[in-house]
Structures are given as C-alpha cells and as structure tokens.
Design a protein around this motif. Sequence first.
Motif, PDB file in Angstrom:
ATOM      1  N   CYS A  67      -2.305  -3.169   2.290  1.00  0.00           N
ATOM      2  CA  CYS A  67      -3.713  -3.460   2.690  1.00  0.00           C
ATOM      3  C   CYS A  67      -4.483  -2.501   1.847  1.00  0.00           C
ATOM      4  O   CYS A  67      -4.443  -1.195   1.722  1.00  0.00           O
ATOM      5  CB  CYS A  67      -3.794  -3.051   4.238  1.00  0.00           C
ATOM      6  SG  CYS A  67      -5.462  -3.634   4.762  1.00  0.00           S
ATOM      7  N   ARG A  68      -5.513  -2.878   1.442  1.00  0.00           N
ATOM      8  CA  ARG A  68      -6.760  -2.242   0.887  1.00  0.00           C
ATOM      9  C   ARG A  68      -7.659  -1.543   1.630  1.00  0.00           C
ATOM     10  O   ARG A  68      -8.191  -0.546   1.146  1.00  0.00           O
ATOM     11  CB  ARG A  68      -7.595  -3.268   0.011  1.00  0.00           C
ATOM     12  CG  ARG A  68      -6.914  -4.144  -1.123  1.00  0.00           C
ATOM     13  CD  ARG A  68      -6.060  -3.477  -2.142  1.00  0.00           C
ATOM     14  NE  ARG A  68      -7.048  -2.789  -3.202  1.00  0.00           N
ATOM     15  CZ  ARG A  68      -6.787  -1.687  -3.706  1.00  0.00           C
ATOM     16  NH1 ARG A  68      -5.856  -1.055  -3.694  1.00  0.00           N
ATOM     17  NH2 ARG A  68      -8.039  -1.041  -4.504  1.00  0.00           N
ATOM     18  N   ALA A  86       0.956 -10.940   4.409  1.00  0.00           N
ATOM     19  CA  ALA A  86      -0.343 -10.645   3.813  1.00  0.00           C
ATOM     20  C   ALA A  86      -1.259 -11.607   4.281  1.00  0.00           C
ATOM     21  O   ALA A  86      -2.562 -11.263   4.652  1.00  0.00           O
ATOM     22  CB  ALA A  86      -0.070 -10.983   2.307  1.00  0.00           C
ATOM     23  N   ALA A  90      -4.539 -10.530   6.682  1.00  0.00           N
ATOM     24  CA  ALA A  90      -5.915 -10.911   6.174  1.00  0.00           C
ATOM     25  C   ALA A  90      -6.671 -11.578   7.111  1.00  0.00           C
ATOM     26  O   ALA A  90      -7.774 -11.382   7.427  1.00  0.00           O
ATOM     27  CB  ALA A  90      -5.938 -11.350   4.847  1.00  0.00           C
ATOM     28  N   HIS A  95      -8.961  -7.842   6.231  1.00  0.00           N
ATOM     29  CA  HIS A  95      -8.917  -7.019   5.174  1.00  0.00           C
ATOM     30  C   HIS A  95      -8.498  -7.865   3.822  1.00  0.00           C
ATOM     31  O   HIS A  95      -7.711  -8.745   4.256  1.00  0.00           O
ATOM     32  CB  HIS A  95      -7.964  -5.999   5.393  1.00  0.00           C
ATOM     33  CG  HIS A  95      -8.200  -5.158   6.748  1.00  0.00           C
ATOM     34  ND1 HIS A  95      -7.484  -4.178   7.232  1.00  0.00           N
ATOM     35  CD2 HIS A  95      -9.633  -4.834   7.217  1.00  0.00           C
ATOM     36  CE1 HIS A  95      -8.017  -3.342   8.175  1.00  0.00           C
ATOM     37  NE2 HIS A  95      -9.428  -4.069   8.294  1.00  0.00           N
ATOM     38  N   THR A  96      -8.371  -7.118   3.179  1.00  0.00           N
ATOM     39  CA  THR A  96      -7.890  -7.726   1.395  1.00  0.00           C
ATOM     40  C   THR A  96      -6.660  -7.103   1.444  1.00  0.00           C
ATOM     41  O   THR A  96      -6.416  -5.543   1.536  1.00  0.00           O
ATOM     42  CB  THR A  96      -8.709  -7.580   0.457  1.00  0.00           C
ATOM     43  OG1 THR A  96      -9.933  -7.933   0.547  1.00  0.00           O
ATOM     44  CG2 THR A  96      -8.077  -7.972  -0.914  1.00  0.00           C
ATOM     45  N   GLU A  98      -3.032  -6.894  -0.925  1.00  0.00           N
ATOM     46  CA  GLU A  98      -2.349  -7.033  -2.411  1.00  0.00           C
ATOM     47  C   GLU A  98      -1.000  -7.382  -2.098  1.00  0.00           C
ATOM     48  O   GLU A  98      -0.248  -6.687  -1.293  1.00  0.00           O
ATOM     49  CB  GLU A  98      -2.514  -5.837  -3.319  1.00  0.00           C
ATOM     50  CG  GLU A  98      -3.728  -5.754  -3.670  1.00  0.00           C
ATOM     51  CD  GLU A  98      -3.950  -4.327  -4.739  1.00  0.00           C
ATOM     52  OE1 GLU A  98      -4.808  -4.292  -5.427  1.00  0.00           O
ATOM     53  OE2 GLU A  98      -2.837  -3.800  -4.980  1.00  0.00           O
ATOM     54  N   GLN A 100       2.316  -7.918  -4.456  1.00  0.00           N
ATOM     55  CA  GLN A 100       3.044  -7.735  -5.766  1.00  0.00           C
ATOM     56  C   GLN A 100       4.172  -8.409  -5.967  1.00  0.00           C
ATOM     57  O   GLN A 100       5.245  -7.972  -4.962  1.00  0.00           O
ATOM     58  CB  GLN A 100       2.822  -6.483  -6.028  1.00  0.00           C
ATOM     59  CG  GLN A 100       3.403  -5.821  -7.170  1.00  0.00           C
ATOM     60  CD  GLN A 100       2.851  -4.621  -8.057  1.00  0.00           C
ATOM     61  OE1 GLN A 100       2.221  -4.117  -7.223  1.00  0.00           O
ATOM     62  NE2 GLN A 100       3.340  -4.546  -9.220  1.00  0.00           N
ATOM     63  N   THR A 108      -0.249  -9.587  -9.744  1.00  0.00           N
ATOM     64  CA  THR A 108      -0.651  -8.919  -8.097  1.00  0.00           C
ATOM     65  C   THR A 108      -1.594  -9.583  -7.773  1.00  0.00           C
ATOM     66  O   THR A 108      -2.830 -10.067  -8.553  1.00  0.00           O
ATOM     67  CB  THR A 108      -1.174  -7.316  -8.224  1.00  0.00           C
ATOM     68  OG1 THR A 108      -0.258  -6.561  -8.518  1.00  0.00           O
ATOM     69  CG2 THR A 108      -1.674  -6.926  -6.917  1.00  0.00           C
ATOM     70  N   GLU A 109      -1.450 -10.322  -6.602  1.00  0.00           N
ATOM     71  CA  GLU A 109      -2.319 -11.648  -6.038  1.00  0.00           C
ATOM     72  C   GLU A 109      -3.188 -10.822  -5.009  1.00  0.00           C
ATOM     73  O   GLU A 109      -2.713  -9.812  -4.133  1.00  0.00           O
ATOM     74  CB  GLU A 109      -1.689 -12.625  -5.252  1.00  0.00           C
ATOM     75  CG  GLU A 109      -2.391 -13.526  -4.844  1.00  0.00           C
ATOM     76  CD  GLU A 109      -1.603 -14.707  -4.341  1.00  0.00           C
ATOM     77  OE1 GLU A 109      -2.063 -15.563  -3.714  1.00  0.00           O
ATOM     78  OE2 GLU A 109      -0.440 -14.783  -4.855  1.00  0.00           O
ATOM     79  N   ARG A 110      -4.316 -11.035  -4.763  1.00  0.00           N
ATOM     80  CA  ARG A 110      -5.357 -10.609  -3.750  1.00  0.00           C
ATOM     81  C   ARG A 110      -5.410 -11.736  -2.633  1.00  0.00           C
ATOM     82  O   ARG A 110      -6.139 -12.672  -3.018  1.00  0.00           O
ATOM     83  CB  ARG A 110      -6.515  -9.705  -4.242  1.00  0.00           C
ATOM     84  CG  ARG A 110      -6.364  -8.587  -4.748  1.00  0.00           C
ATOM     85  CD  ARG A 110      -7.741  -7.967  -5.478  1.00  0.00           C
ATOM     86  NE  ARG A 110      -7.290  -6.542  -5.811  1.00  0.00           N
ATOM     87  CZ  ARG A 110      -8.250  -5.628  -5.662  1.00  0.00           C
ATOM     88  NH1 ARG A 110      -9.218  -5.559  -5.036  1.00  0.00           N
ATOM     89  NH2 ARG A 110      -7.753  -4.569  -6.239  1.00  0.00           N
ATOM     90  N   GLU A 113      -9.327 -11.712   0.002  1.00  0.00           N
ATOM     91  CA  GLU A 113     -10.606 -11.207  -0.773  1.00  0.00           C
ATOM     92  C   GLU A 113     -11.713 -12.452  -0.869  1.00  0.00           C
ATOM     93  O   GLU A 113     -11.579 -13.300  -0.996  1.00  0.00           O
ATOM     94  CB  GLU A 113     -10.067 -10.883  -2.310  1.00  0.00           C
ATOM     95  CG  GLU A 113     -11.142 -10.309  -3.049  1.00  0.00           C
ATOM     96  CD  GLU A 113     -10.652  -9.523  -4.465  1.00  0.00           C
ATOM     97  OE1 GLU A 113     -10.803  -8.700  -4.644  1.00  0.00           O
ATOM     98  OE2 GLU A 113     -10.072 -10.649  -4.988  1.00  0.00           O
TER      99      GLU A 113
END
Length: 114
Positions: A67-68, A86, A90, A95-96, A98, A100, A108-110, A113
């Motif tokens: 989590c970013r 993920a 989200a 939250h965004t 990542e 990987q 790496t996919e977000r 976002e």
Amino acid sequence: MVDEPALDAPEDGVPTVSCSRCNREWDLHYELDELYAGNRAVEQFALDHGRHTGHFPDDVTPWVVDCRQCPDGDRYLEERPARRWAETHARHTGHTVELQSPTEDGPTERIGEE
C-alpha cells in the motif's frame, strides 16, 4: 512463483527445498505426511518459511503487494491472491496499492490509482 531448480527429488520421491540464507536443506516429508499438502507441498513450505524467517527459500520469488498510503502489504506465490488482496484493499480503503511481479523485468502495476 516456485521455479523447478529449487526442488530436488531424492530416490524416495520426496522433494527437498534449500535455503542458502539459512544454509539448510529440508525434505518435505512433514508437508506431505502431516499437512497432506500433496502437490502444493513446496508452496506450503515456502509460505511457512517466509512467515517464520522473513525470507523465502532459494528460487522462490513472491508477488509483492504494498500500500502506498499505509503500512499494509503482503507477499504471495501466485498472482491471483496477490491481485485479490490489492484490489480489495484499494476498494475498502481508497488507497493506491502497488502489485509487483516476481520477475525482475515484470512491471509494477498500481491498483486503485486515480
């Protein structure tokens, strides 16, 4: 992701897994006989090893979700549960996250976002 080179099949047919960080090798009798893990014995051992040591055995590279915005994250050996974690995180938090790939050249996919 479990690559075949991490596995050795001794004469009795029970696979072994090695870890150079621990400088050890394990046969998977326990996973087969006690946990009834069957063809997922290597995966079960790798996940348990990761939980208890903080690292995976040789030739095992996980999908990583981070989590970013908060300290949440996890590691998975397959894409499906990593992606599910993920997307769920989200969706519920806004939250965004990542995601990987376990391959070095994987993107790496977000997720989440805006």
